[in-house]
Design an enzyme around this catalytic site. Structure first.
Site, PDB file in Angstrom:
ATOM      1  CG  ASP A  33      -2.091   0.931   1.089  1.00  0.00           C
ATOM      2  OD1 ASP A  33      -3.231   0.454   1.070  1.00  0.00           O
ATOM      3  OD2 ASP A  33      -1.861   2.162   0.975  1.00  0.00           O
ATOM      4  CB  THR A  36      -2.821   7.621  -1.226  1.00  0.00           C
ATOM      5  OG1 THR A  36      -4.049   6.955  -0.874  1.00  0.00           O
ATOM      6  CG2 THR A  36      -2.076   6.837  -2.289  1.00  0.00           C
ATOM      7  CG  PHE A  77      -8.769  -4.905  -2.200  1.00  0.00           C
ATOM      8  CD1 PHE A  77     -10.155  -4.887  -2.156  1.00  0.00           C
ATOM      9  CD2 PHE A  77      -8.110  -6.064  -1.798  1.00  0.00           C
ATOM     10  CE1 PHE A  77     -10.879  -5.990  -1.730  1.00  0.00           C
ATOM     11  CE2 PHE A  77      -8.821  -7.178  -1.369  1.00  0.00           C
ATOM     12  CZ  PHE A  77     -10.211  -7.135  -1.335  1.00  0.00           C
ATOM     13  CB  THR A  96      -3.218   4.506  -8.870  1.00  0.00           C
ATOM     14  OG1 THR A  96      -2.181   5.240  -8.216  1.00  0.00           O
ATOM     15  CG2 THR A  96      -3.669   3.358  -7.973  1.00  0.00           C
ATOM     16  CB  THR A 120     -16.522  -0.268  -9.244  1.00  0.00           C
ATOM     17  OG1 THR A 120     -17.735   0.444  -9.082  1.00  0.00           O
ATOM     18  CG2 THR A 120     -15.777   0.323 -10.443  1.00  0.00           C
ATOM     19  CG  ASP A 121     -21.922  -0.941  -9.132  1.00  0.00           C
ATOM     20  OD1 ASP A 121     -21.090  -0.028  -8.951  1.00  0.00           O
ATOM     21  OD2 ASP A 121     -22.995  -1.024  -8.492  1.00  0.00           O
ATOM     22  CD  GLU A 122     -18.912   4.370  -9.428  1.00  0.00           C
ATOM     23  OE1 GLU A 122     -18.315   5.197 -10.144  1.00  0.00           O
ATOM     24  OE2 GLU A 122     -19.058   4.508  -8.218  1.00  0.00           O
ATOM     25  CE1 TYR A 147     -12.690   4.066  -8.651  1.00  0.00           C
ATOM     26  CE2 TYR A 147     -15.059   4.241  -8.967  1.00  0.00           C
ATOM     27  CZ  TYR A 147     -13.972   3.557  -8.477  1.00  0.00           C
ATOM     28  OH  TYR A 147     -14.146   2.358  -7.825  1.00  0.00           O
ATOM     29  CE  LYS A 151     -11.517  -0.399  -9.892  1.00  0.00           C
ATOM     30  NZ  LYS A 151     -10.455  -0.983  -9.013  1.00  0.00           N
ATOM     31  N   GLY A 272     -22.189  14.943 -14.170  1.00  0.00           N
ATOM     32  CA  GLY A 272     -22.249  13.602 -14.779  1.00  0.00           C
ATOM     33  C   GLY A 272     -22.751  12.525 -13.835  1.00  0.00           C
ATOM     34  CG  HIS A 273     -24.821  12.248  -9.334  1.00  0.00           C
ATOM     35  ND1 HIS A 273     -25.424  12.922  -8.307  1.00  0.00           N
ATOM     36  CD2 HIS A 273     -24.472  11.041  -8.829  1.00  0.00           C
ATOM     37  CE1 HIS A 273     -25.448  12.169  -7.231  1.00  0.00           C
ATOM     38  NE2 HIS A 273     -24.883  11.015  -7.523  1.00  0.00           N
TER      39      HIS A 273
HETATM   40  P1  NAD Z   1      -9.855   3.335  -0.586  1.00  0.00           P
HETATM   41  O1  NAD Z   1      -9.661   4.615  -1.314  1.00  0.00           O
HETATM   42  O2  NAD Z   1     -10.476   3.357   0.777  1.00  0.00           O
HETATM   43  O3  NAD Z   1      -8.454   2.582  -0.432  1.00  0.00           O
HETATM   44  C1  NAD Z   1      -7.536   2.506  -1.480  1.00  0.00           C
HETATM   45  C2  NAD Z   1      -6.197   2.042  -0.911  1.00  0.00           C
HETATM   46  O4  NAD Z   1      -5.274   1.911  -2.005  1.00  0.00           O
HETATM   47  C3  NAD Z   1      -5.566   3.013   0.088  1.00  0.00           C
HETATM   48  O5  NAD Z   1      -5.057   2.314   1.208  1.00  0.00           O
HETATM   49  C4  NAD Z   1      -4.444   3.659  -0.703  1.00  0.00           C
HETATM   50  O6  NAD Z   1      -3.344   4.073   0.122  1.00  0.00           O
HETATM   51  C5  NAD Z   1      -4.050   2.539  -1.644  1.00  0.00           C
HETATM   52  N1  NAD Z   1      -3.404   3.025  -2.867  1.00  0.00           N
HETATM   53  C6  NAD Z   1      -3.820   4.041  -3.673  1.00  0.00           C
HETATM   54  N2  NAD Z   1      -2.965   4.210  -4.699  1.00  0.00           N
HETATM   55  C7  NAD Z   1      -1.991   3.265  -4.539  1.00  0.00           C
HETATM   56  C8  NAD Z   1      -0.828   2.916  -5.283  1.00  0.00           C
HETATM   57  N3  NAD Z   1      -0.477   3.582  -6.401  1.00  0.00           N
HETATM   58  N4  NAD Z   1      -0.069   1.891  -4.853  1.00  0.00           N
HETATM   59  C9  NAD Z   1      -0.397   1.208  -3.713  1.00  0.00           C
HETATM   60  N5  NAD Z   1      -1.473   1.510  -2.967  1.00  0.00           N
HETATM   61  C10 NAD Z   1      -2.266   2.518  -3.379  1.00  0.00           C
HETATM   62  O7  NAD Z   1     -10.697   2.392  -1.566  1.00  0.00           O
HETATM   63  P2  NAD Z   1     -11.793   1.276  -1.261  1.00  0.00           P
HETATM   64  O8  NAD Z   1     -13.118   1.920  -1.166  1.00  0.00           O
HETATM   65  O9  NAD Z   1     -11.306   0.407  -0.180  1.00  0.00           O
HETATM   66  O10 NAD Z   1     -11.770   0.475  -2.648  1.00  0.00           O
HETATM   67  C11 NAD Z   1     -10.900  -0.640  -2.825  1.00  0.00           C
HETATM   68  C12 NAD Z   1     -11.134  -1.241  -4.186  1.00  0.00           C
HETATM   69  O11 NAD Z   1     -12.489  -1.661  -4.294  1.00  0.00           O
HETATM   70  C13 NAD Z   1     -10.904  -0.265  -5.338  1.00  0.00           C
HETATM   71  O12 NAD Z   1     -10.278  -0.973  -6.387  1.00  0.00           O
HETATM   72  C14 NAD Z   1     -12.307   0.173  -5.737  1.00  0.00           C
HETATM   73  O13 NAD Z   1     -12.353   0.534  -7.091  1.00  0.00           O
HETATM   74  C15 NAD Z   1     -13.087  -1.081  -5.453  1.00  0.00           C
HETATM   75  N6  NAD Z   1     -14.515  -0.894  -5.142  1.00  0.00           N
HETATM   76  C16 NAD Z   1     -14.911  -0.042  -4.155  1.00  0.00           C
HETATM   77  C17 NAD Z   1     -16.263   0.067  -3.834  1.00  0.00           C
HETATM   78  C18 NAD Z   1     -16.740   0.971  -2.715  1.00  0.00           C
HETATM   79  O14 NAD Z   1     -17.949   1.080  -2.505  1.00  0.00           O
HETATM   80  N7  NAD Z   1     -15.871   1.617  -1.948  1.00  0.00           N
HETATM   81  C19 NAD Z   1     -17.208  -0.683  -4.540  1.00  0.00           C
HETATM   82  C20 NAD Z   1     -16.769  -1.537  -5.557  1.00  0.00           C
HETATM   83  C21 NAD Z   1     -15.421  -1.648  -5.837  1.00  0.00           C
HETATM   84  O1  TDX Z   2     -21.798  14.271   0.470  1.00  0.00           O
HETATM   85  C1  TDX Z   2     -22.261  13.521  -0.401  1.00  0.00           C
HETATM   86  N1  TDX Z   2     -23.578  13.649  -0.756  1.00  0.00           N
HETATM   87  C2  TDX Z   2     -24.168  12.844  -1.694  1.00  0.00           C
HETATM   88  O2  TDX Z   2     -25.365  13.007  -1.968  1.00  0.00           O
HETATM   89  C3  TDX Z   2     -21.456  12.498  -1.055  1.00  0.00           C
HETATM   90  C4  TDX Z   2     -20.002  12.325  -0.703  1.00  0.00           C
HETATM   91  C5  TDX Z   2     -22.071  11.696  -1.996  1.00  0.00           C
HETATM   92  N2  TDX Z   2     -23.379  11.854  -2.315  1.00  0.00           N
HETATM   93  C6  TDX Z   2     -24.014  10.935  -3.285  1.00  0.00           C
HETATM   94  C7  TDX Z   2     -23.257  10.656  -4.558  1.00  0.00           C
HETATM   95  C8  TDX Z   2     -23.673   9.224  -4.885  1.00  0.00           C
HETATM   96  O3  TDX Z   2     -24.915   9.221  -5.559  1.00  0.00           O
HETATM   97  O4  TDX Z   2     -24.084   9.672  -2.613  1.00  0.00           O
HETATM   98  C9  TDX Z   2     -23.864   8.582  -3.524  1.00  0.00           C
HETATM   99  C10 TDX Z   2     -22.668   7.772  -3.044  1.00  0.00           C
HETATM  100  O5  TDX Z   2     -21.521   8.585  -3.213  1.00  0.00           O
HETATM  101  P1  TDX Z   2     -20.019   8.038  -2.954  1.00  0.00           P
HETATM  102  O6  TDX Z   2     -19.915   7.549  -1.553  1.00  0.00           O
HETATM  103  O7  TDX Z   2     -19.079   9.080  -3.412  1.00  0.00           O
HETATM  104  O8  TDX Z   2     -19.986   6.723  -3.849  1.00  0.00           O
HETATM  105  P2  TDX Z   2     -20.136   6.472  -5.437  1.00  0.00           P
HETATM  106  O9  TDX Z   2     -19.758   7.665  -6.234  1.00  0.00           O
HETATM  107  O10 TDX Z   2     -21.476   5.849  -5.664  1.00  0.00           O
HETATM  108  O11 TDX Z   2     -18.966   5.372  -5.642  1.00  0.00           O
HETATM  109  C11 TDX Z   2     -18.735   4.353  -4.650  1.00  0.00           C
HETATM  110  O12 TDX Z   2     -19.251   3.113  -5.057  1.00  0.00           O
HETATM  111  C12 TDX Z   2     -18.618   2.485  -6.142  1.00  0.00           C
HETATM  112  C13 TDX Z   2     -17.251   4.200  -4.342  1.00  0.00           C
HETATM  113  O13 TDX Z   2     -16.725   5.457  -3.923  1.00  0.00           O
HETATM  114  C14 TDX Z   2     -16.512   3.673  -5.532  1.00  0.00           C
HETATM  115  O14 TDX Z   2     -15.145   3.442  -5.199  1.00  0.00           O
HETATM  116  C15 TDX Z   2     -17.131   2.385  -5.961  1.00  0.00           C
HETATM  117  O15 TDX Z   2     -16.530   1.936  -7.136  1.00  0.00           O
END
Ligand code: NAD
Ligand code: TDX
Length: 331
Positions: A33, A36, A77, A96, A120-122, A147, A151, A272-273
């Site tokens: 890791d 960051t 991850f 990254t 991600t589903d995005e 983003y 992905k 672009g939401h």
């Molecule tokens: P996060 O941002 O909380 O964590 C990302 C981690 O990656 C951090 O610890 C950061 O330090 C590390 N990192 C970033 N750049 C790096 C690099 N160049 N080299 C090494 N480490 C690095 O993210 P998260 O929410 O835990 O997401 C993890 C994975 O799951 C991602 O690939 C994301 O696309 C995917 N994902 C997230 C969600 C969600 O809802 N959060 C949903 C579906 C998929």
């Molecule tokens: O303050 C806020 N108010 C708000 O209405 C924030 C931060 C977000 N939102 C909305 C935007 C989205 O519709 O809430 C929803 C969720 O927002 P995020 O937590 O930023 O998630 P999203 O953009 O849906 O993406 C997340 O799910 C898919 C993760 O961040 C991604 O890493 C993952 O791939």
């Protein structure tokens, strides 16, 4: 078994490291890791003596290669993960998410190591609110943000490395996660920590956007099921039938934290939401026998609220900077 977990100091990765030690007490775990802004050593503090933490970049082949060489499986991850940040500055997302994945793929190809790619589903873009469809493994890719485009590109690299080079890889595309250790830039922990600070929750636009919420522990159980039982080269969609619009989620957080359900403010919408994400998890359920444990969103959310109340020292140092960045965008 020697497991290399990239991004293991982030939200989902840190939960995955803990779950891995519970599921495989004899496993050797290395975390790579970069630490960051999104990585937090404190998320691994309770298990620091049971793992090896290498602070380094997944896009640095000199760091990655020897770590991959001694691994039996790589679970990737690490990513830049926040849509709003990708709109402010896309460049680290390209580096990254694309170059990092490419670097890992070259290493697993060289050393013939099993690879699982967390996505991600995005990548599928979004659905209309009234569309009965959900995302399936054959839905065409149509990402909206820097983003999700990065992905999507990384997933396509994996598919190409499987087909052209015979890399033993699987891919999972999961919906929105919630639970402990999530960075407070994200929707749910931002609103919880706002309320702890006496600040009203912030809803983008009208708040009608739908996300398909899954608890992080259920996501990670599915990842291990795919690594153990999934078919090489396949894509598995992970979701727990948790569709809710943002307004409903904010109202529930307010209620659970003892406030009036309408005590939030509307702020600038995200450019672009994406309107709606929804996962068809049939392949995961029927082929691998996975089922979610957290089927009651209300109690999962209550436990998450309790975690942020009990762990203020973990998130407090981040709060002022996160809110200043949002304020600059009128959010
Ligand atoms: P996060 O941002 O909380 O964590 C990302 C981690 O990656 C951090 O610890 C950061 O330090 C590390 N990192 C970033 N750049 C790096 C690099 N160049 N080299 C090494 N480490 C690095 O993210 P998260 O929410 O835990 O997401 C993890 C994975 O799951 C991602 O690939 C994301 O696309 C995917 N994902 C997230 C969600 C969600 O809802 N959060 C949903 C579906 C998929
Ligand atoms: O303050 C806020 N108010 C708000 O209405 C924030 C931060 C977000 N939102 C909305 C935007 C989205 O519709 O809430 C929803 C969720 O927002 P995020 O937590 O930023 O998630 P999203 O953009 O849906 O993406 C997340 O799910 C898919 C993760 O961040 C991604 O890493 C993952 O791939």
């Amino acid at each position: 078994m020697h497991v290399l977990i990239t991004g293991g100091a982030g939200f989902i990765g840190a939960n995955f490291v803990h779950q891995t030690l519970n599921r495989y007490p004899d496993a050797t775990v290395t975390v790579l890791d970069k630490l960051t802004y999104a990585g937090n050593r404190a998320s691994l503090a309770d298990i620091a003596d049971q793992i090896e933490l290498v602070v380094g970049d997944v896009a640095d082949a000199d760091v990655v290669d020897p770590l991959v060489e001694r691994a039996d499986v790589v679970v990737h991850f690490a990513a830049e993960s926040h849509n709003d940040n990708s709109l402010r500055d896309p460049s680290p997302f390209i580096q990254t998410n694309l170059v990092g994945t490419f670097t890992l793929l070259e290493a697993v190809r060289r050393h013939k190591v099993r690879y699982h790619h967390v996505s991600t589903d995005e990548v599928y873009g979004d659905l209309e609110l009234d569309d009965p469809a959900k995302f399936t493994p054959t839905t065409p890719y149509n990402p909206s943000s820097p983003y999700s485009a990065s992905k999507a590109g990384s997933d396509l690299l994996v598919r190409a490395w499987v087909r052209s080079f015979g890399v033993e890889a699987t891919i999972s595309n999961c919906s929105n996660n919630y639970g402990p250790y999530q960075h407070i830039e994200k929707f749910i922990p931002r609103q919880i920590t706002n309320l702890i600070d006496g600040v009203k929750p912030r809803l983008y636009g009208a708040g009608e956007n739908v996300r398909d919420w899954i608890h992080v522990l259920d996501h990670n159980d599915a990842v291990w099921d795919i690594i153990e039982k999934g078919r090489i080269g396949e894509t598995y969609l992970i979701g727990a039938d948790g569709e809710k619009n943002n307004k409903e989620v904010v109202e529930l957080i307010l209620e659970l934290m003892g406030h009036d359900a309408d005590d939030y403010v509307h702020v600038n919408d995200r450019p672009g939401h994406d309107m709606r994400y929804a996962i068809d998890n049939t392949r995961l359920v029927e082929e691998l026998g996975w089922a979610p444990t957290f089927t009651d969103f209300r109690s999962g959310l209550q436990a998450t609220i309790d975690w942020y109340r009990d762990n203020e020292a973990w998130w407090r140092p981040l709060k002022a900077e996160v809110e200043a960045a949002y304020a600059a965008q009128g959010q």
